[in-house]
Design an enzyme around this catalytic site. Sequence first.
Site, PDB file in Angstrom:
ATOM      1  N   HIS A 163       0.853  -1.205   0.000  1.00 14.25           N
ATOM      2  CA  HIS A 163       0.000   0.000   0.000  1.00 14.25           C
ATOM      3  C   HIS A 163       0.891   1.258   0.000  1.00 14.25           C
ATOM      4  CE1 HIS A 163      -3.073   2.868   1.032  1.00 14.25           C
ATOM      5  NE2 HIS A 163      -3.988   1.954   1.133  1.00 14.25           N
ATOM      6  N   GLU A 268      -0.560   1.182  -5.568  1.00 10.71           N
ATOM      7  CA  GLU A 268      -0.530   0.014  -4.684  1.00 10.71           C
ATOM      8  C   GLU A 268      -0.502  -1.288  -5.506  1.00 10.71           C
ATOM      9  OE1 GLU A 268      -4.021   0.454  -2.230  1.00 10.71           O
ATOM     10  OE2 GLU A 268      -3.802   2.638  -2.215  1.00 10.71           O
TER      11      GLU A 268
END
Length: 300
Positions: A163, A268
């Site tokens: 992330h 991500e």
Amino acid sequence: MPITETDTTVVLTHPENQKSTVTILKYGATVYSWKLDGKEQLWLSSAAKLDGSKPVRGGIPLVFPVFGKCTDSVNHPELSQLPQHGLARNSTWEFLGQTTESPLTVQFGLYPEIANSELTKIWNYDFELILSVELGVDYLKTAIEVTNPLKATRELSFNWLFHTYLHVEDVEDTMVANLAGSNTYDQLLQESYTEVQPVIGFHEELDRIYRNVNPERVIQVVDKGHPLHSVKRSNLPDAVVWNPWIEKSKGMGDFEPKDGYLKMVCVEPGHVHDFVTLKPGAKWEAFQLLYKDELNYQAL
Ligand SMILES: O=P(O)(O)OC[C@H]1O[C@H](O)[C@H](O)[C@@H](O)[C@@H]1O
């Protein structure tokens, strides 16, 4: 000292350039700073918790075994009870030490015995995660190995995602390139379509899952024609692009300053369009490579 360890962090300093460093919080094995020749490449909220009280808002939180919230309580009853983005980012990992000197690489491990016990009670699967963090003189590579131990009695189904919060100068001048042609799920509109825009711009909240993106595609974050960041993926078919913009930023207590959305974009890399499934004894590997490149426009 190429590697400095404290109770809560590990810092790598590149032997050829002391101003190139990466800092990893053992909680979540979260990279929360990557400086390339003294310049910070990642975005970190000034209100990010670094005391293990909650996942870090910024840097590179790790998402496993589920991306977002699993809604399939029939086929995945335990996964559907986990909090958003699972348990890897809110468990303290074990620092396993240095693996190579050049390139400078360290590893962290996570297994049920040391993972967040509140969550392993809910999702009590066997697993072994080994994260490798490799600091190059001008790149950062984060690699993951997921193993379903031989002793496991069940298949292991999971998502994985890095992330990554990338720092930008001004998100309104920033474009994300090389996702054109990808099958896209827009999480805000809750609809799927094929991305036809050659580049993605930001003028409101944006939250999209780009699925099965050609592995040859180098995802580039471009600022007024200058490539700030280049992202290569191995075995990570999907890429989520997210910017919370004004209202969502206001709603996140650990997102500060509130205009910080202007200075970040999340790219991500992950496997989130479906679950990876491993039989006992099987292993799955993937990595993201954050590096600098010339403008590399890859058309359809
Ligand atoms: O607030 P978090 O649980 O860290 O999630 C932050 C964001 O993660 C991903 O980017 C999702 O696509 C977003 O929908 C979510 O808001």
